[in-house]
Scaffold this motif. Structure first.
Motif, PDB file in Angstrom:
ATOM      1  N   MET A 201       0.810  -1.219   0.000  1.00 37.72           N
ATOM      2  CA  MET A 201       0.000   0.000   0.000  1.00 37.72           C
ATOM      3  C   MET A 201       0.842   1.267   0.000  1.00 37.72           C
ATOM      4  O   MET A 201       0.563   2.211  -0.737  1.00 37.72           O
ATOM      5  CB  MET A 201      -0.930  -0.007   1.216  1.00 37.72           C
ATOM      6  CG  MET A 201      -1.809   1.211   1.371  1.00 37.72           C
ATOM      7  SD  MET A 201      -2.788   1.165   2.894  1.00 37.72           S
ATOM      8  CE  MET A 201      -1.507   1.413   4.145  1.00 37.72           C
ATOM      9  N   ARG A 202       1.881   1.332   0.808  1.00 36.68           N
ATOM     10  CA  ARG A 202       2.633   2.579   0.939  1.00 36.68           C
ATOM     11  C   ARG A 202       3.494   2.856  -0.290  1.00 36.68           C
ATOM     12  O   ARG A 202       3.886   3.984  -0.534  1.00 36.68           O
ATOM     13  CB  ARG A 202       3.479   2.550   2.214  1.00 36.68           C
ATOM     14  CG  ARG A 202       2.615   2.288   3.437  1.00 36.68           C
ATOM     15  CD  ARG A 202       3.239   2.737   4.727  1.00 36.68           C
ATOM     16  NE  ARG A 202       2.446   2.282   5.856  1.00 36.68           N
ATOM     17  CZ  ARG A 202       1.301   2.822   6.251  1.00 36.68           C
ATOM     18  NH1 ARG A 202       0.809   3.857   5.605  1.00 36.68           N
ATOM     19  NH2 ARG A 202       0.640   2.329   7.278  1.00 36.68           N
ATOM     20  N   ARG A 203       3.736   1.840  -1.090  1.00 39.32           N
ATOM     21  CA  ARG A 203       4.458   2.027  -2.352  1.00 39.32           C
ATOM     22  C   ARG A 203       3.514   2.277  -3.517  1.00 39.32           C
ATOM     23  O   ARG A 203       3.786   3.119  -4.375  1.00 39.32           O
ATOM     24  CB  ARG A 203       5.313   0.797  -2.669  1.00 39.32           C
ATOM     25  CG  ARG A 203       6.422   0.506  -1.687  1.00 39.32           C
ATOM     26  CD  ARG A 203       7.303  -0.635  -2.196  1.00 39.32           C
ATOM     27  NE  ARG A 203       6.521  -1.832  -2.485  1.00 39.32           N
ATOM     28  CZ  ARG A 203       6.199  -2.758  -1.589  1.00 39.32           C
ATOM     29  NH1 ARG A 203       6.562  -2.597  -0.313  1.00 39.32           N
ATOM     30  NH2 ARG A 203       5.493  -3.831  -1.927  1.00 39.32           N
ATOM     31  N   ASN A 204       2.407   1.537  -3.525  1.00 36.80           N
ATOM     32  CA  ASN A 204       1.580   1.478  -4.726  1.00 36.80           C
ATOM     33  C   ASN A 204       0.220   2.157  -4.612  1.00 36.80           C
ATOM     34  O   ASN A 204      -0.381   2.491  -5.630  1.00 36.80           O
ATOM     35  CB  ASN A 204       1.356   0.006  -5.111  1.00 36.80           C
ATOM     36  CG  ASN A 204       2.652  -0.750  -5.276  1.00 36.80           C
ATOM     37  OD1 ASN A 204       3.625  -0.225  -5.821  1.00 36.80           O
ATOM     38  ND2 ASN A 204       2.681  -1.987  -4.800  1.00 36.80           N
ATOM     39  N   GLY A 205      -0.277   2.318  -3.402  1.00 36.98           N
ATOM     40  CA  GLY A 205      -1.618   2.880  -3.229  1.00 36.98           C
ATOM     41  C   GLY A 205      -2.622   1.810  -2.853  1.00 36.98           C
ATOM     42  O   GLY A 205      -2.269   0.730  -2.392  1.00 36.98           O
ATOM     43  N   GLY A 206      -3.893   2.121  -3.065  1.00 34.82           N
ATOM     44  CA  GLY A 206      -4.958   1.213  -2.658  1.00 34.82           C
ATOM     45  C   GLY A 206      -5.390   1.429  -1.220  1.00 34.82           C
ATOM     46  O   GLY A 206      -5.975   0.540  -0.595  1.00 34.82           O
ATOM     47  N   PHE A 207      -5.147   2.632  -0.700  1.00 33.76           N
ATOM     48  CA  PHE A 207      -5.402   2.913   0.709  1.00 33.76           C
ATOM     49  C   PHE A 207      -6.852   2.684   1.106  1.00 33.76           C
ATOM     50  O   PHE A 207      -7.130   2.109   2.168  1.00 33.76           O
ATOM     51  CB  PHE A 207      -5.015   4.361   1.034  1.00 33.76           C
ATOM     52  CG  PHE A 207      -3.535   4.600   1.025  1.00 33.76           C
ATOM     53  CD1 PHE A 207      -2.791   4.416   2.168  1.00 33.76           C
ATOM     54  CD2 PHE A 207      -2.893   5.005  -0.130  1.00 33.76           C
ATOM     55  CE1 PHE A 207      -1.412   4.630   2.160  1.00 33.76           C
ATOM     56  CE2 PHE A 207      -1.527   5.225  -0.156  1.00 33.76           C
ATOM     57  CZ  PHE A 207      -0.783   5.032   1.003  1.00 33.76           C
ATOM     58  N   MET A 208      -7.786   3.163   0.291  1.00 32.42           N
ATOM     59  CA  MET A 208      -9.178   3.073   0.687  1.00 32.42           C
ATOM     60  C   MET A 208      -9.667   1.625   0.705  1.00 32.42           C
ATOM     61  O   MET A 208     -10.435   1.238   1.592  1.00 32.42           O
ATOM     62  CB  MET A 208     -10.057   3.921  -0.229  1.00 32.42           C
ATOM     63  CG  MET A 208      -9.848   5.418  -0.053  1.00 32.42           C
ATOM     64  SD  MET A 208     -10.182   5.985   1.644  1.00 32.42           S
ATOM     65  CE  MET A 208      -8.529   5.975   2.349  1.00 32.42           C
ATOM     66  N   ARG A 209      -9.236   0.826  -0.236  1.00 33.72           N
ATOM     67  CA  ARG A 209      -9.619  -0.588  -0.185  1.00 33.72           C
ATOM     68  C   ARG A 209      -9.030  -1.250   1.055  1.00 33.72           C
ATOM     69  O   ARG A 209      -9.701  -2.025   1.740  1.00 33.72           O
ATOM     70  CB  ARG A 209      -9.148  -1.324  -1.443  1.00 33.72           C
ATOM     71  CG  ARG A 209      -9.521  -2.801  -1.377  1.00 33.72           C
ATOM     72  CD  ARG A 209      -9.101  -3.594  -2.582  1.00 33.72           C
ATOM     73  NE  ARG A 209      -9.063  -4.999  -2.251  1.00 33.72           N
ATOM     74  CZ  ARG A 209      -8.390  -5.911  -2.934  1.00 33.72           C
ATOM     75  NH1 ARG A 209      -7.693  -5.555  -4.015  1.00 33.72           N
ATOM     76  NH2 ARG A 209      -8.405  -7.180  -2.560  1.00 33.72           N
ATOM     77  N   VAL A 210      -7.780  -0.939   1.380  1.00 30.21           N
ATOM     78  CA  VAL A 210      -7.129  -1.539   2.544  1.00 30.21           C
ATOM     79  C   VAL A 210      -7.835  -1.117   3.832  1.00 30.21           C
ATOM     80  O   VAL A 210      -8.223  -1.949   4.656  1.00 30.21           O
ATOM     81  CB  VAL A 210      -5.639  -1.151   2.577  1.00 30.21           C
ATOM     82  CG1 VAL A 210      -5.004  -1.547   3.908  1.00 30.21           C
ATOM     83  CG2 VAL A 210      -4.891  -1.808   1.415  1.00 30.21           C
ATOM     84  N   TYR A 211      -8.014   0.190   4.018  1.00 33.59           N
ATOM     85  CA  TYR A 211      -8.611   0.686   5.262  1.00 33.59           C
ATOM     86  C   TYR A 211     -10.040   0.185   5.440  1.00 33.59           C
ATOM     87  O   TYR A 211     -10.425  -0.261   6.529  1.00 33.59           O
ATOM     88  CB  TYR A 211      -8.622   2.217   5.260  1.00 33.59           C
ATOM     89  CG  TYR A 211      -7.322   2.857   5.671  1.00 33.59           C
ATOM     90  CD1 TYR A 211      -6.143   2.630   4.969  1.00 33.59           C
ATOM     91  CD2 TYR A 211      -7.272   3.715   6.754  1.00 33.59           C
ATOM     92  CE1 TYR A 211      -4.950   3.230   5.331  1.00 33.59           C
ATOM     93  CE2 TYR A 211      -6.080   4.327   7.130  1.00 33.59           C
ATOM     94  CZ  TYR A 211      -4.918   4.084   6.405  1.00 33.59           C
ATOM     95  OH  TYR A 211      -3.752   4.675   6.779  1.00 33.59           O
ATOM     96  N   TRP A 212     -10.824   0.239   4.366  1.00 36.07           N
ATOM     97  CA  TRP A 212     -12.246  -0.041   4.532  1.00 36.07           C
ATOM     98  C   TRP A 212     -12.584  -1.514   4.383  1.00 36.07           C
ATOM     99  O   TRP A 212     -13.628  -1.956   4.874  1.00 36.07           O
ATOM    100  CB  TRP A 212     -13.064   0.872   3.629  1.00 36.07           C
ATOM    101  CG  TRP A 212     -13.042   2.240   4.239  1.00 36.07           C
ATOM    102  CD1 TRP A 212     -12.222   3.278   3.914  1.00 36.07           C
ATOM    103  CD2 TRP A 212     -13.823   2.677   5.357  1.00 36.07           C
ATOM    104  NE1 TRP A 212     -12.443   4.337   4.760  1.00 36.07           N
ATOM    105  CE2 TRP A 212     -13.427   3.999   5.651  1.00 36.07           C
ATOM    106  CE3 TRP A 212     -14.817   2.079   6.126  1.00 36.07           C
ATOM    107  CZ2 TRP A 212     -13.992   4.722   6.696  1.00 36.07           C
ATOM    108  CZ3 TRP A 212     -15.386   2.798   7.157  1.00 36.07           C
ATOM    109  CH2 TRP A 212     -14.975   4.116   7.431  1.00 36.07           C
ATOM    110  N   SER A 213     -11.717  -2.304   3.784  1.00 32.66           N
ATOM    111  CA  SER A 213     -11.870  -3.758   3.907  1.00 32.66           C
ATOM    112  C   SER A 213     -11.639  -4.159   5.359  1.00 32.66           C
ATOM    113  O   SER A 213     -12.333  -5.040   5.899  1.00 32.66           O
ATOM    114  CB  SER A 213     -10.887  -4.496   2.990  1.00 32.66           C
ATOM    115  OG  SER A 213     -11.212  -4.318   1.629  1.00 32.66           O
TER     116      SER A 213
END
Length: 305
Positions: A201-213
């Motif tokens: 996540m910290r390299r590539n993104g996808g924060f919202m999927r990670v946090y809200w999953s």
């Protein structure tokens, strides 16, 4: 750690890339220190000398308020001793708290950077303080399975605001709904497991999927605990048992879920953990909302009487 909460325009970025709020120069004088106490527990508050006396009073009022909010889960603070530090940052008027994070150590510390112009009331309405404090609800080692830790904080940030009256019950569920929708919209890594997206996540993104999953996981756990126990056991109760046994430790997520299942005599936390970490897109939540008597029409949450 701070993440997006209001609309797609406010994107969360990783610490190494995105803390663009400029820390203001401070005087050479010593920081302001005071100790807050609650039932024999101590919170050491350190406020930068970059704030004047009135600003320090506003900040202390805010910290006292959100620290009381944290007691809504266990009836007391999760730690015997913990620390909060606050430093000034230049920020847009609409963003009183541009950055916050938790540092895990022998004594856990929450660090905030706040706008010098922010009042106590403005700070209390911001989700960031509740999010960072909610991280302390579990004895997390500080790395690995980021989705689990950030999901817990994302779920409880609105639960806490609802419990202390910052949000109404309808508003709290609206915020949770909107967060889950942001997680669904963050679909750029669909097809990859949550474990993979979380690790990168910290390299590539996808924060919202990670946090809200992760938030979905804790919502699902909370609902199933209540249903299986006929209302006798909640997520608060289960996490309290973990805190009672292990507050002074720093555990991996697998260690925590193993203890949670054993202490609550269930096989739920581990089973759902494996399911969610292997998910390749944001899980659906409409049936969970319906089971709670929550309807959603055109994106607006309504609670059944």
């Amino acid at each position: 750690m701070r993440q997006q909460s209001r609309g797609q325009a406010r994107l969360y970025l990783a610490a190494a890339l995105a803390f663009i709020a400029v820390v203001l120069p401070v005087s050479a004088s010593a920081p302001h220190r005071e100790t807050l106490r609650q039932d024999g527990r101590e919170l050491k508050l350190v406020i930068s000398p970059g704030f004047d006396a009135d600003q320090r009073a506003q900040l202390t009022d805010w910290i006292e308020f959100i620290a009381r909010a944290l007691t809504e889960v266990y009836g007391h603070w999760p730690r015997e001793q913990w620390e909060v530090s606050i430093s000034p940052a230049s920020a847009a008027d609409h963003d009183p708290i541009p950055w916050g994070q938790v540092r895990r150590d022998s004594i856990d510390r929450v660090e905030f950077y706040t706008s010098p112009r922010a009042t106590a009331e403005e700070l209390k309405r911001e989700w960031t303080g509740y999010h960072e404090f909610a991280h302390l609800l579990i004895p997390y080692q500080g790395h690995g399975d980021t989705w689990f830790s950030e999901g817990l904080a994302s779920y409880y940030q609105y639960i806490l605001q609802g419990r202390v009256g910052i949000l109404t019950e309808q508003q709290a569920w609206q915020e949770i709904h909107d967060g889950l929708m942001r997680g669904r919209a963050d679909s750029g890594f669909d097809g990859q497991t949550l474990a993979t997206v979380s690790d990168g996540m910290r390299r590539n993104g996808g924060f919202m999927r990670v946090y809200w999953s992760g938030a979905w996981y804790f919502l699902a756990i909370d609902i199933r605990l209540r249903q299986q126990s006929r209302g006798e056991l909640t997520l608060d109760d289960a996490l309290r048992k973990l805190n009672d046994c292990c507050a002074g430790k720093h555990l991996s997520v697998r260690e925590m879920i193993d203890r949670l299942d054993k202490m609550n005599e269930i096989v739920l936390f581990t089973h759902l953990y494996e399911q969610v970490r292997k998910s390749e897109s944001m899980p659906g939540f409409e049936r969970m909302f319906a089971s709670l008597g929550i309807s959603v029409v055109d994106g607006v949450v309504s609670l059944q009487e």
